[in-house]
Design an enzyme around this catalytic site. Sequence first.
Site, PDB file in Angstrom:
ATOM      1  N   SER A   1       3.727  -4.591 -11.637  1.00  0.00           N
ATOM      2  CA  SER A   1       2.683  -4.397 -12.087  1.00  0.00           C
ATOM      3  C   SER A   1       2.408  -5.288 -13.308  1.00  0.00           C
ATOM      4  O   SER A   1       1.477  -5.132 -14.002  1.00  0.00           O
ATOM      5  CB  SER A   1       1.926  -2.883 -12.229  1.00  0.00           C
ATOM      6  OG  SER A   1       2.953  -2.337 -13.386  1.00  0.00           O
TER       7      SER A   1
ATOM      8  N   GLU B   1       3.171   8.427  -8.049  1.00  0.00           N
ATOM      9  CA  GLU B   1       3.630   7.885  -6.640  1.00  0.00           C
ATOM     10  C   GLU B   1       4.332   9.247  -6.015  1.00  0.00           C
ATOM     11  O   GLU B   1       3.870   9.861  -5.092  1.00  0.00           O
ATOM     12  CB  GLU B   1       4.330   6.755  -6.294  1.00  0.00           C
ATOM     13  CG  GLU B   1       4.534   6.521  -4.675  1.00  0.00           C
ATOM     14  CD  GLU B   1       5.755   5.475  -4.521  1.00  0.00           C
ATOM     15  OE1 GLU B   1       5.378   4.462  -5.289  1.00  0.00           O
ATOM     16  OE2 GLU B   1       6.492   5.808  -3.542  1.00  0.00           O
TER      17      GLU B   1
ATOM     18  N   THR C   1       9.009   4.368  -3.636  1.00  0.00           N
ATOM     19  CA  THR C   1       9.242   3.056  -3.001  1.00  0.00           C
ATOM     20  C   THR C   1       9.916   1.980  -3.969  1.00  0.00           C
ATOM     21  O   THR C   1      10.455   0.872  -3.483  1.00  0.00           O
ATOM     22  CB  THR C   1       7.843   2.558  -2.746  1.00  0.00           C
ATOM     23  OG1 THR C   1       6.969   2.628  -3.902  1.00  0.00           O
ATOM     24  CG2 THR C   1       7.269   3.124  -1.335  1.00  0.00           C
TER      25      THR C   1
ATOM     26  N   HIS D   1      -0.400   3.764  -5.941  1.00  0.00           N
ATOM     27  CA  HIS D   1       0.566   4.991  -5.741  1.00  0.00           C
ATOM     28  C   HIS D   1       0.194   5.926  -4.763  1.00  0.00           C
ATOM     29  O   HIS D   1       1.096   6.732  -4.414  1.00  0.00           O
ATOM     30  CB  HIS D   1       0.573   5.395  -7.241  1.00  0.00           C
ATOM     31  CG  HIS D   1       1.234   4.620  -8.468  1.00  0.00           C
ATOM     32  ND1 HIS D   1       2.230   3.554  -8.125  1.00  0.00           N
ATOM     33  CD2 HIS D   1       0.709   4.298  -9.398  1.00  0.00           C
ATOM     34  CE1 HIS D   1       2.346   3.065  -9.166  1.00  0.00           C
ATOM     35  NE2 HIS D   1       1.592   3.166 -10.252  1.00  0.00           N
TER      36      HIS D   1
HETATM   37 FE1  SF4 Z   1       3.441  -1.072  -2.360  1.00  0.00          FE
HETATM   38 FE2  SF4 Z   1       6.170  -1.812  -2.513  1.00  0.00          FE
HETATM   39 FE3  SF4 Z   1       4.415  -2.339  -4.313  1.00  0.00          FE
HETATM   40 FE4  SF4 Z   1       5.157   0.105  -4.121  1.00  0.00          FE
HETATM   41  S1  SF4 Z   1       6.153  -1.802  -4.920  1.00  0.00           S
HETATM   42  S2  SF4 Z   1       2.992  -0.523  -4.538  1.00  0.00           S
HETATM   43  S3  SF4 Z   1       5.197   0.134  -2.000  1.00  0.00           S
HETATM   44  S4  SF4 Z   1       4.427  -3.185  -2.323  1.00  0.00           S
END
Ligand code: SF4
Length: 580
Positions: free
Chosen positions: A265, A126, A165, A74
């Site tokens: 995650s 983030e 993101t 993040h």
């Molecule tokens: Fe990176 Fe996209 Fe994963 Fe966020 S969702 S950690 S921006 S790859």
Amino acid sequence: MKIRLANTAGFCMGVRRAVDMVLDLQRAEPPLPIVTYGPLIHNPQTLELLKERGITEVRSLDQVCGGTVVVRAHGISPQEREILMEKGVGVVDATCPRVARVQAVIRKHAAKGEFCVIVGDQDHPEVKGLLGFASAGGVAVPDSEATEILDAVPSDRDICIVAQTTQEVRTFDRVVEILRERCGEINVYNTICDSTRKRQSEVARLARQVETIIVVGGKGSGNTARLMKVAQGEGVPAIHVETDEEIGPTLLEGVESVGVTAGASTPNWMIRQVIDRLREIGMSRRTGPLAAVRKLADVAVMTYCWAALGAAGLTATCLVLQNRPVTWLPLGVAMLFVFSMHLLNRIQERSGAVRFNTPEIAAFYARHRSLLTTLAAVSCIMAVVLCSWMGRYSCLLLVAMIVTGGLYAVPLLSRFQVRWLKWKSLRDLPGSKTPLVAAGWAMAAAVLPAIGSGSQIVWSGLIVSFVFAAGMVFWRTALSDLLDIQGDRIVGRETIPILIGVKKTRKLLLGLLIFLASFLGVAGAAGWIPRVGLGLILSTAIFGVFFFVYRKRHLVDRLAVEALIDGNFVLAGLLCLVYG
Ligand code: SF4
């Protein structure tokens, strides 16, 4: 019940990179005290395991008092980074490159004096980090309904809009639309990452094909919550679960097809545990002889009876390649050897990666430990007795193979306190499992029958059959290593995909199949093997199809994958029995 797994479910690139960086750091010599700033992933079981391996977590920078601090995917704000620098601790930056790109956009526009709007959850780490870059002022807008926050966006200043993101595309577009109407100069950057976009569009597509969607992920995970929103937006019931334990037998009553996806995650093994649970529910609904056959097949795969049959099949192919008659004695020895060795190693491995990778199998082994140990020991003895009829040398070789295989996971050196040596058992040797398993099977399938036949050894046939058997088993084992990579990494096991990386392992697997098929072709053309041996090119082609299916994640049932792969050996053996 039909289960469909989303191709994009599980770790995104950024999270996988952060987890790998932390685990690599933990392997460094001498070991470093490591803390992560915030939880590395949303899985308490994994965090507990990381803690056991010396990787702890701090929630606030006040708790940092030395060692190495890992910045998660993040990212953090410049102010937090400054605090870390002042503390003089080591900093390992695992900020996802895509998050870093958003930070750079905000920094650039803030330097021009622009006000920054981040479409995202204000409490998300983030977004907190991104706000730290908005030196000319900024705000986080969770969605288009947050009118109070939207009203506070200055209409007389230049605005830069970015997205968290993992933001939902529709929410971002709506906020942009509102701000366009009320503000002057606007610079819009849709910084929703590709991985999120693909995940969301896939869940929308999946929702149209199934009756219910299950989203696996941490309860505090924003991107998991957004996946729920996308699925519900398609008018399909969506259920958010953190673990398989939340799926009771009545939760999916009347549901015949279910789609599974997961947050960025969520580790693979958590998804697999959920799939196993769904599969169990599906199985409990089935009655009649078909259900009994399926249960029996599962037990055969879990206990390596099916793999043992595969070993017999592979032995038959080796006999045909060596131009020898297919007789039951070498087939029986190979079966018993493979069965006992795999069983013994799985029993010894009970506290390792198996509890993550295949929890269903781990539970089965915990329940039937003594019975399975007895079975393994009896099969070992029977293999030696049977092999003694093949001759003294075969028998000695088999005993040596059993000793090596049996001691594979035993920590032989720990009692001697060899501190300078990192590897206490054969299993600790990086990447040792796959070639050793391949060599063990190939010795049993190709070398033992050649030595024990009593007739002269034809070296060309022996070499071709050994290479073919070892290559095919190497392929089988490396594919299973690929499937287990996340669990193996967490427990610190160094398999081939962990050593050389996933992409290179995939290339290696494809290359190996091409090599084996060409090798058989050349051997057939040169007359080193009988013509019927050329038919074995079909086996390499079947593995090629599996490889494609594995890449597409069409096969969600792990036991089915193993059954199909070893079934290829059984099929090859049957063909050889018929034609050889
Ligand atoms: Fe990176 Fe996209 Fe994963 Fe966020 S969702 S950690 S921006 S790859």
